[in-house]
Scaffold this active site. Structure first.
Site, PDB file in Angstrom:
ATOM      1  CG  HIS A  36       5.862  20.187  34.429  1.00  0.00           C
ATOM      2  ND1 HIS A  36       6.302  20.045  35.730  1.00  0.00           N
ATOM      3  CD2 HIS A  36       5.826  21.519  34.185  1.00  0.00           C
ATOM      4  CE1 HIS A  36       6.542  21.232  36.242  1.00  0.00           C
ATOM      5  NE2 HIS A  36       6.240  22.159  35.328  1.00  0.00           N
ATOM      6  CD  GLU A  87       7.119  22.334  28.620  1.00  0.00           C
ATOM      7  OE1 GLU A  87       8.028  23.157  28.876  1.00  0.00           O
ATOM      8  OE2 GLU A  87       6.153  22.143  29.379  1.00  0.00           O
ATOM      9  NE  ARG A 116       1.737  24.955  29.375  1.00  0.00           N
ATOM     10  CZ  ARG A 116       2.105  25.552  30.492  1.00  0.00           C
ATOM     11  NH1 ARG A 116       2.430  26.837  30.488  1.00  0.00           N
ATOM     12  NH2 ARG A 116       2.156  24.882  31.608  1.00  0.00           N
ATOM     13  CG  ASN A 154       2.462  28.971  27.181  1.00  0.00           C
ATOM     14  OD1 ASN A 154       1.416  29.085  27.829  1.00  0.00           O
ATOM     15  ND2 ASN A 154       3.576  28.494  27.714  1.00  0.00           N
ATOM     16  CG  ASP A 176      17.127  31.824  39.906  1.00  0.00           C
ATOM     17  OD1 ASP A 176      18.122  31.067  39.926  1.00  0.00           O
ATOM     18  OD2 ASP A 176      16.663  32.307  38.863  1.00  0.00           O
ATOM     19  NE  ARG A 197       3.585  26.326  41.626  1.00  0.00           N
ATOM     20  CZ  ARG A 197       3.824  25.833  40.429  1.00  0.00           C
ATOM     21  NH1 ARG A 197       3.916  24.525  40.254  1.00  0.00           N
ATOM     22  NH2 ARG A 197       3.950  26.620  39.398  1.00  0.00           N
TER      23      ARG A 197
HETATM   24  P1  ADP Z   1       9.972  27.577  34.402  1.00  0.00           P
HETATM   25  O1  ADP Z   1       9.425  26.491  35.289  1.00  0.00           O
HETATM   26  O2  ADP Z   1       9.492  28.952  34.785  1.00  0.00           O
HETATM   27  O3  ADP Z   1       9.898  27.279  32.932  1.00  0.00           O
HETATM   28  P2  ADP Z   1      12.817  27.100  34.166  1.00  0.00           P
HETATM   29  O4  ADP Z   1      12.680  25.730  33.611  1.00  0.00           O
HETATM   30  O5  ADP Z   1      13.407  28.160  33.301  1.00  0.00           O
HETATM   31  O6  ADP Z   1      11.488  27.638  34.813  1.00  0.00           O
HETATM   32  O7  ADP Z   1      13.712  26.982  35.477  1.00  0.00           O
HETATM   33  C1  ADP Z   1      14.053  28.064  36.283  1.00  0.00           C
HETATM   34  C2  ADP Z   1      15.166  27.614  37.235  1.00  0.00           C
HETATM   35  O8  ADP Z   1      16.227  27.107  36.422  1.00  0.00           O
HETATM   36  C3  ADP Z   1      15.742  28.686  38.117  1.00  0.00           C
HETATM   37  O9  ADP Z   1      15.730  28.249  39.464  1.00  0.00           O
HETATM   38  C4  ADP Z   1      17.198  28.826  37.665  1.00  0.00           C
HETATM   39  O10 ADP Z   1      18.062  28.882  38.743  1.00  0.00           O
HETATM   40  C5  ADP Z   1      17.468  27.587  36.873  1.00  0.00           C
HETATM   41  N1  ADP Z   1      18.302  27.915  35.707  1.00  0.00           N
HETATM   42  C6  ADP Z   1      17.856  28.368  34.510  1.00  0.00           C
HETATM   43  N2  ADP Z   1      18.901  28.583  33.672  1.00  0.00           N
HETATM   44  C7  ADP Z   1      20.023  28.292  34.356  1.00  0.00           C
HETATM   45  C8  ADP Z   1      21.435  28.301  34.061  1.00  0.00           C
HETATM   46  N3  ADP Z   1      21.885  28.665  32.865  1.00  0.00           N
HETATM   47  N4  ADP Z   1      22.277  27.898  35.027  1.00  0.00           N
HETATM   48  C9  ADP Z   1      21.827  27.484  36.233  1.00  0.00           C
HETATM   49  N5  ADP Z   1      20.527  27.469  36.565  1.00  0.00           N
HETATM   50  C10 ADP Z   1      19.635  27.849  35.659  1.00  0.00           C
END
Ligand code: ADP
Length: 398
Positions: A180, A384, A91, A7, A283, A241
């Site tokens: 996605h 993925e 990807r 990726n 986050d 976004r």
């Molecule tokens: P990306 O779109 O960059 O792949 P992710 O699918 O990892 O992102 O999602 C990131 C979000 O997931 C963040 O907002 C974070 O708060 C949430 N997140 C990731 N792991 C955890 C966890 N163990 N507990 C709670 N929230 C999480």
């Protein structure tokens, strides 16, 4: 069979090496700051501690060389030589209207990915560089491109056409593509397996909620609508976004704030979403913490996010005349109990009844709807890379 999944981003390259017999990840890692000073690689061999090193990687080819050295290294290696790798899966973000499924890469495929560069100027170029870098290191090993957009190519015209002058679609291919797709496809298939039902008999709503978020309406195994559009900016609010806004706001804030269209673009992509509303973070964990501490704007950000996702669920149930299962995936969907509860509660009217205890104790793949709920609610961790590896295996051995 050993398959390497790549990726490649603009300054990063993620990789996973799969042994397909048991779908085990033998090694995985990430090269960061490619083309920038202070390059770093993190490599993890199955069952071993992480290996980290600072190494400058002026190009993606240099990064691929680092990956190849790590994969074959004495301490870090998962194979004796790169010739043990049977195929590479990439990807690729945008396949435009050219690709409705994964394909073996050849010159024609490369040209089509190049033609899609205007649709994904930040993503397709590094994806192509990744393909070329692999050719340099691995020679004629089969390479497969797996597109984020492909799964959504089944959308009917009424779902993908924007109400703009038709020439923008006809001449410039401005339409909904959706993203996605690999994740939506994976969780839809897993949901059917978990429910012991045939995908062809199911109406599913898949919610991929991470930094970027999108929902899809998956009817009889095909995506019939999705919330992201021409770019990943459309749809629900995301980490940074904006998701949907009234397009007239763009002119308004440009004039009032005396800013350029590039600045607006940056605001919409990098400074909006839950970060923009809360002023706290993109986050969701930080937002939960801020809400606990009484931060009203963080609360507002989560309210807007959950409300928007809920509206899409209603819209997609209407589009499919029902919903047999609602699926949560990606970082937020897999881990954030409260967000799932807020989105999935109050849906009994459409046959989806959340079991709050099951939701709270969810871990890995599980059903979180109540036993007598006509429709099911599931949490399914996305994968993925496994989809890319599986597609690559299928196409490379044909
Ligand atoms: P990306 O779109 O960059 O792949 P992710 O699918 O990892 O992102 O999602 C990131 C979000 O997931 C963040 O907002 C974070 O708060 C949430 N997140 C990731 N792991 C955890 C966890 N163990 N507990 C709670 N929230 C999480």
């Amino acid at each position: 069979m050993r398959i390497l999944v790549i990726n490649a981003g603009s300054s990063s390259l993620k990789y996973q090496l799969f042994r397909m017999e048991d779908q085990r990840v033998l090694a995985k890692g990430l090269c960061e700051r490619i083309g920038i000073e202070g390059g770093r690689v993190i490599h993890k061999l199955d069952g071993r501690d992480k290996y980290q090193a600072m190494v400058d990687m002026p190009t993606h080819s240099a990064a691929m060389k680092v990956v190849s050295d790590l994969l074959t290294g004495h301490e870090t290696g998962a194979v004796r030589s790169m010739s043990e790798i049977d195929a590479v899966g990439h990807r690729v973000v945008h396949g435009g209207e050219y690709f409705n499924e994964s394909v073996v890469v050849d010159d024609k495929v490369i040209s089509a990915i190049e033609e899609c560069i205007p649709l994904a100027p930040l993503h397709n170029p590094p994806n192509l560089i990744g393909i070329r870098a692999c050719s340099e290191i691995l020679g004629s090993v089969p390479q497969v491109a797996v597109f984020d957009t492909a799964f959504h190519q089944t959308m009917p015209q009424m779902a993908y056409l924007y109400s703009l002058p038709y020439k923008y679609y006809e001449h410039m291919k401005v339409r909904r593509y959706g993203f996605h797709g690999t994740s939506h496809r994976y969780v839809a298939c897993r949901a059917a397996e978990i429910l012991g039902r045939d995908l062809s008999g199911l109406k599913l709503i898949t919610c991929h909620m991470g930094n970027g978020s999108s929902l899809a309406a998956v009817k009889e195994g095909s995506s019939i609508d999705t919330s992201m559009g021409f770019t990943p900016l459309e749809g629900v609010p995301m980490g940074t976004r904006s998701g949907n806004i009234d397009p007239a706001i763009i002119k308004f804030i440009m004039e009032k704030d005396d800013i350029t269209i590039d600045e607006v673009d940056k605001i919409l992509n990098k400074k909006s979403g839950v970060l923009g509303i809360s002023g706290v973070s993109s986050d969701f964990r930080d937002l939960d913490q801020a809400v606990e501490n009484g931060n009203e704007r963080a609360r507002a950000a989560l309210d807007v996010f959950c409300y928007s996702v809920k509206k899409y669920i209603g819209a997609y149930a209407a589009a499919m005349a029902g919903c047999d299962a609602l699926i949560f995936t990606a970082g937020v969907g897999e881990n954030n109990i409260l967000i799932r509860e807020r989105i999935a509660s109050g849906l009994a009217y459409m046959g989806l009844e959340l079991d709050e205890d099951k939701n709270r104790s969810a871990n890995g793949e599980c059903v979180i709807s109540s036993g007598n709920s006509p429709g099911k609610i599931l949490v399914i961790p996305t994968n993925e890379e496994l989809v890319i590896a599986t597609d690559t295996q299928r196409l490379a051995t044909n």
